[in-house]
Scaffold this active site. Structure first.
Site, PDB file in Angstrom:
ATOM      1  N   CYS A 194     -13.717 -28.617   6.309  1.00  0.00           N
ATOM      2  CA  CYS A 194     -12.538 -27.698   5.766  1.00  0.00           C
ATOM      3  C   CYS A 194     -11.409 -29.090   5.663  1.00  0.00           C
ATOM      4  O   CYS A 194     -11.123 -29.883   6.398  1.00  0.00           O
ATOM      5  CB  CYS A 194     -12.205 -26.846   6.917  1.00  0.00           C
ATOM      6  SG  CYS A 194     -10.549 -26.049   6.617  1.00  0.00           S
ATOM      7  N   HIS A 246      -5.807 -21.808   9.877  1.00  0.00           N
ATOM      8  CA  HIS A 246      -7.269 -22.125   9.423  1.00  0.00           C
ATOM      9  C   HIS A 246      -7.881 -20.867   8.846  1.00  0.00           C
ATOM     10  O   HIS A 246      -8.557 -21.062   7.316  1.00  0.00           O
ATOM     11  CB  HIS A 246      -8.092 -22.579  10.537  1.00  0.00           C
ATOM     12  CG  HIS A 246      -9.620 -22.841  10.312  1.00  0.00           C
ATOM     13  ND1 HIS A 246      -9.970 -23.910   9.572  1.00  0.00           N
ATOM     14  CD2 HIS A 246     -10.497 -21.954  10.479  1.00  0.00           C
ATOM     15  CE1 HIS A 246     -11.277 -23.707   9.495  1.00  0.00           C
ATOM     16  NE2 HIS A 246     -11.821 -22.633   9.741  1.00  0.00           N
ATOM     17  N   GLN A 257     -11.064   7.954  -4.898  1.00  0.00           N
ATOM     18  CA  GLN A 257     -11.514   8.361  -3.610  1.00  0.00           C
ATOM     19  C   GLN A 257     -13.107   9.036  -4.055  1.00  0.00           C
ATOM     20  O   GLN A 257     -13.326   8.646  -4.854  1.00  0.00           O
ATOM     21  CB  GLN A 257     -10.614   9.108  -2.970  1.00  0.00           C
ATOM     22  CG  GLN A 257      -9.289   8.483  -2.289  1.00  0.00           C
ATOM     23  CD  GLN A 257      -9.795   7.459  -1.067  1.00  0.00           C
ATOM     24  OE1 GLN A 257     -10.824   7.529  -0.770  1.00  0.00           O
ATOM     25  NE2 GLN A 257      -8.807   6.848  -0.700  1.00  0.00           N
ATOM     26  N   ASP A 295      -2.780   8.334  -1.324  1.00  0.00           N
ATOM     27  CA  ASP A 295      -4.083   9.056  -1.492  1.00  0.00           C
ATOM     28  C   ASP A 295      -4.517   9.745   0.076  1.00  0.00           C
ATOM     29  O   ASP A 295      -3.737   9.250   0.920  1.00  0.00           O
ATOM     30  CB  ASP A 295      -5.106   8.132  -1.811  1.00  0.00           C
ATOM     31  CG  ASP A 295      -5.225   7.044  -0.802  1.00  0.00           C
ATOM     32  OD1 ASP A 295      -4.278   6.610  -0.094  1.00  0.00           O
ATOM     33  OD2 ASP A 295      -6.281   6.329  -0.988  1.00  0.00           O
ATOM     34  N   ASP A 342       0.880  -1.081   0.047  1.00  0.00           N
ATOM     35  CA  ASP A 342      -0.132  -0.124   0.098  1.00  0.00           C
ATOM     36  C   ASP A 342       1.027   1.405   0.085  1.00  0.00           C
ATOM     37  O   ASP A 342       2.100   0.952  -0.103  1.00  0.00           O
ATOM     38  CB  ASP A 342      -0.951  -0.100   1.081  1.00  0.00           C
ATOM     39  CG  ASP A 342      -0.145   0.021   2.477  1.00  0.00           C
ATOM     40  OD1 ASP A 342       1.008   0.107   2.456  1.00  0.00           O
ATOM     41  OD2 ASP A 342      -0.691  -0.286   3.430  1.00  0.00           O
ATOM     42  N   SER A 343       0.395   2.325   0.068  1.00  0.00           N
ATOM     43  CA  SER A 343       1.200   3.646  -0.206  1.00  0.00           C
ATOM     44  C   SER A 343       1.596   4.178   1.316  1.00  0.00           C
ATOM     45  O   SER A 343       2.431   5.008   1.259  1.00  0.00           O
ATOM     46  CB  SER A 343       0.300   4.778  -0.842  1.00  0.00           C
ATOM     47  OG  SER A 343      -0.615   5.092   0.200  1.00  0.00           O
ATOM     48  N   GLY A 344       0.964   3.634   2.229  1.00  0.00           N
ATOM     49  CA  GLY A 344       1.277   4.147   3.676  1.00  0.00           C
ATOM     50  C   GLY A 344       0.355   5.123   4.277  1.00  0.00           C
ATOM     51  O   GLY A 344       0.324   5.535   5.220  1.00  0.00           O
ATOM     52  N   GLY A 345      -0.406   5.562   3.145  1.00  0.00           N
ATOM     53  CA  GLY A 345      -1.359   6.761   3.555  1.00  0.00           C
ATOM     54  C   GLY A 345      -2.356   6.294   4.652  1.00  0.00           C
ATOM     55  O   GLY A 345      -2.546   7.004   5.579  1.00  0.00           O
ATOM     56  N   PHE A 346      -2.967   5.159   4.462  1.00  0.00           N
ATOM     57  CA  PHE A 346      -4.004   4.626   5.429  1.00  0.00           C
ATOM     58  C   PHE A 346      -3.419   4.542   6.611  1.00  0.00           C
ATOM     59  O   PHE A 346      -4.220   4.972   7.645  1.00  0.00           O
ATOM     60  CB  PHE A 346      -4.556   3.381   4.792  1.00  0.00           C
ATOM     61  CG  PHE A 346      -5.808   2.773   5.472  1.00  0.00           C
ATOM     62  CD1 PHE A 346      -7.012   3.398   5.433  1.00  0.00           C
ATOM     63  CD2 PHE A 346      -5.565   2.042   6.721  1.00  0.00           C
ATOM     64  CE1 PHE A 346      -8.182   3.021   6.254  1.00  0.00           C
ATOM     65  CE2 PHE A 346      -6.680   1.656   7.377  1.00  0.00           C
ATOM     66  CZ  PHE A 346      -7.965   2.138   7.236  1.00  0.00           C
ATOM     67  N   GLY A 383     -11.246   4.079   0.794  1.00  0.00           N
ATOM     68  CA  GLY A 383     -12.064   4.879   1.455  1.00  0.00           C
ATOM     69  C   GLY A 383     -13.381   4.215   1.631  1.00  0.00           C
ATOM     70  O   GLY A 383     -14.194   5.005   2.260  1.00  0.00           O
ATOM     71  N   ASP A 403      -8.162  -7.278  -0.153  1.00  0.00           N
ATOM     72  CA  ASP A 403      -7.138  -7.495   1.167  1.00  0.00           C
ATOM     73  C   ASP A 403      -7.929  -7.077   2.397  1.00  0.00           C
ATOM     74  O   ASP A 403      -8.904  -6.099   2.534  1.00  0.00           O
ATOM     75  CB  ASP A 403      -6.050  -6.759   1.039  1.00  0.00           C
ATOM     76  CG  ASP A 403      -6.109  -5.147   1.502  1.00  0.00           C
ATOM     77  OD1 ASP A 403      -6.408  -4.350   0.573  1.00  0.00           O
ATOM     78  OD2 ASP A 403      -5.876  -5.038   2.442  1.00  0.00           O
TER      79      ASP A 403
END
Lengths: 378, 378
Positions: free
Chosen positions: A310, A341, A195, A146, A92-96, A222, A272
């Site tokens: 499973c 799991h 956004q 962003d 990711d960009s680090g922004g979040f 967002g 993700d």
């Protein structure tokens, strides 16, 4: 360039079955990325991730920039080599994280100034810097910086954030292309992020502006930050319709097990979320029958597996009673087994979804998931 | 009875190369048992333990009695099934933990009354109860309850503790044999524990009294609790000489990597210690060249493996730089990888020791280990 995106089939819902190729392997789409924040998916070794069939993971630029530092990772041969993960990585960009973890944020047109949540040190993250860090990490897919705002956002705040996000995307794209023209073809794809909060016209404007920058893939940012699922879907649908059909679409930070298929049906190719790994560490297990809160006393003598349907290594070997005991005793092994799991469960959902697209029964799969996850905690 | 102990060779030092057979498989002796306190070796799955070649592990009676409870484990089919570990298990008597972890201990001739360190609940552990708990757990080898005293102990305290330990051993043996005569042959061996602190005559007296009870194996307890290594060796030698040659000898709670071969040379067949697993969680890694304190800044850019001579899965895949990063970031995966390596290291020492006995060069191996571990922390 060793990158490509091919679509094999689009079903009646709009869901796409495809393949994203990177220098670190091809990934069947739609896919879900386990989150490896600090160059590790908490509780899983890289060997375990390979056994689970993970073809791509996400790593967080903010965390790796602060520790151990992108320059160190660059010197050591990049993130793949540093963490010994030969398959694909998206950063990711680090922004979040700057907006959710860092202290004393100050946003200017130039970028965002913040203090590290680790040691209080001051840093400036600009669109160029975020791109530079991700080039140093050497991820296969990088995201532009962003501005993330809180939801619900007043319209003027959303407008201002969108203006900056577009300006930052232009600078990030220019920086990336300048690096490419200076250094020859880069082993990285850079994605833009649409956004605009929950305002349809702002989302449309954002998409239109980003399309001009000709990114090889587009994310929708967002969303899934507190608004109702129906609204997430509405905005996703609106934006996805504006994005080029031949490029991958990434809905960031989603989602709950029962929501995944909904997003795929809206034309999303990539997702993700920390949910499967974080929930595992908090003793919340996902199963074909719904959530299992394994600390519950009812499982104390339950010799059955977490999920009878499973096929994961944990369900083949261990009982609910044993898992409950490990959580009650606060054992590290509890996190290891539960994470294994849950990640298997998410990756298996994706396998089922890809098959459902091929056989044209995604809507049925989605209904079944909603029925099983009708109530209860995330 | 599915139990046996065979000695293939005794070398010039007195070291024995043999085989201990249990209903859950044969174990090459001398061996080291990784400690799985609460039915898990912290940080390792049972599959990982199998891959590492562990043929037997130790589990703690005190912890399992308190949580999840021995009756629950009995109902669920015993400890092997509960934790899905098909290989051998030795359980201690719970005594050592009562004396080191529990609160408000009160020792009487009957047993030891204590409060749980978990919830303060009051319990009475008697020789019969300790045997009963271990029968419920269904371990392959059970230990009799002994009284553990602090070192250095005054002679009168050591004498009193020894008197009780012998009396408790008689009761434990009688209880065990009564169960056997009532229920038919038991799938468990019960071992006696020689006590007597550091007083040679008390140790001799303890051994003589226990030999009368005809245990199939004998442990030496109350050592490696703070006294110098030379004294541990002296007492071990004294006691080992009194024990039957044809029965396994277990030195409890040892030891450091460089000490293991010394104990084997004194005729010890079995050992256990939390050191490899606990040290791993504290970022202390054992290597063929000595200890590596992996958090040290000197490893920040070290692309080499933890140990260039190690063939474990961690050394084959990850760098010191990556391990250091995981510890610095406080990641669960750090404990997983470090524990895997350290347990491999201990089990590999044992493989080398067994080979050294066969080739008659154990003394040389021992000297090399001491040279490499001459200084530094445990």
């Amino acid at each position: 360039m060793n990158f490509s995106f091919e679509i094999a089939k689009t079903d009646a819902t709009g869901a796409r079955r495809g393949k994203l190729t990177t220098p670190h392997g091809s990934i069947a789409t739609p896919f879900f990325m386990p989150v490896g924040t600090a160059a590790t998916v908490k509780g899983l070794t890289q060997g375990a991730l390979e056994d689970l069939g993970a073809e791509i993971i996400l790593a967080n630029t903010y965390h790796l920039y602060l520790r151990p530092g992108h320059e160190l990772i660059r010197r050591l041969g990049g993130l793949h080599r540093f963490m010994s993960w030969p398959r694909a990585i998206l950063t990711d960009s680090g922004g979040f994280q700057v907006f959710s973890l860092a202290q004393l944020r100050k946003i200017t047109e130039d970028g965002v100034r913040f203090r590290s949540h680790l040691d209080g040190s001051e840093h400036l993250l600009t669109p160029e810097k975020a791109a530079e860090i991700q080039l140093a990490l050497g991820s296969d897919i990088a995201m532009v910086l962003d501005e993330c705002i809180e939801t619900p956002a007043p319209r003027d705040a959303a407008e201002a954030a969108l203006r900056r996000t577009t300006a930052w995307a232009r600078r990030a794209r220019a920086f990336f292309l300048a690096c490419a023209s200076r250094n020859g073809e880069l082993a990285q794809w850079q994605f833009g992020i649409v956004q605009g909060a929950t305002f349809a016209d702002l989302r449309r404007e954002s998409a239109r502006q980003l399309l001009e920058l000709d990114f090889p893939g587009y994310a929708i940012g967002g969303l899934a930050v507190g608004e109702p699922h129906a609204m997430t879907c509405e905005v996703t649908q609106e934006v996805a319709a504006l994005l080029p059909k031949d490029r991958p679409r990434y809905l960031m930070g989603v989602g709950r097990p029962e929501q995944i298929a909904d997003y795929v049906a809206l034309g999303i190719d990539m997702m993700d979320c920390v949910l499967p790994t974080r929930a595992a560490r908090h003793a919340c297990l996902y199963t074909s029958q719904g959530r299992v809160l394994i600390k519950n006393a009812r499982y104390a003598q339950d010799l059955g597996p977490i999920d009878g349907e499973c096929s994961c290594a944990v369900c083949r070997r261990y009982s609910r009673a044993y898992l409950r005991h490990l959580f009650a005793a606060g054992e590290i092994t509890a996190a290891i087994l539960a994470t294994h799991h849950n990640v298997h469960f998410y990756l298996d959902i994706m396998r089922q979804i890809r098959e459902a697209i091929e056989f044209g029964n995604l809507a049925k799969f989605s209904s079944a998931m909603h029925a099983r996850y009708a109530a209860g905690p995330a």
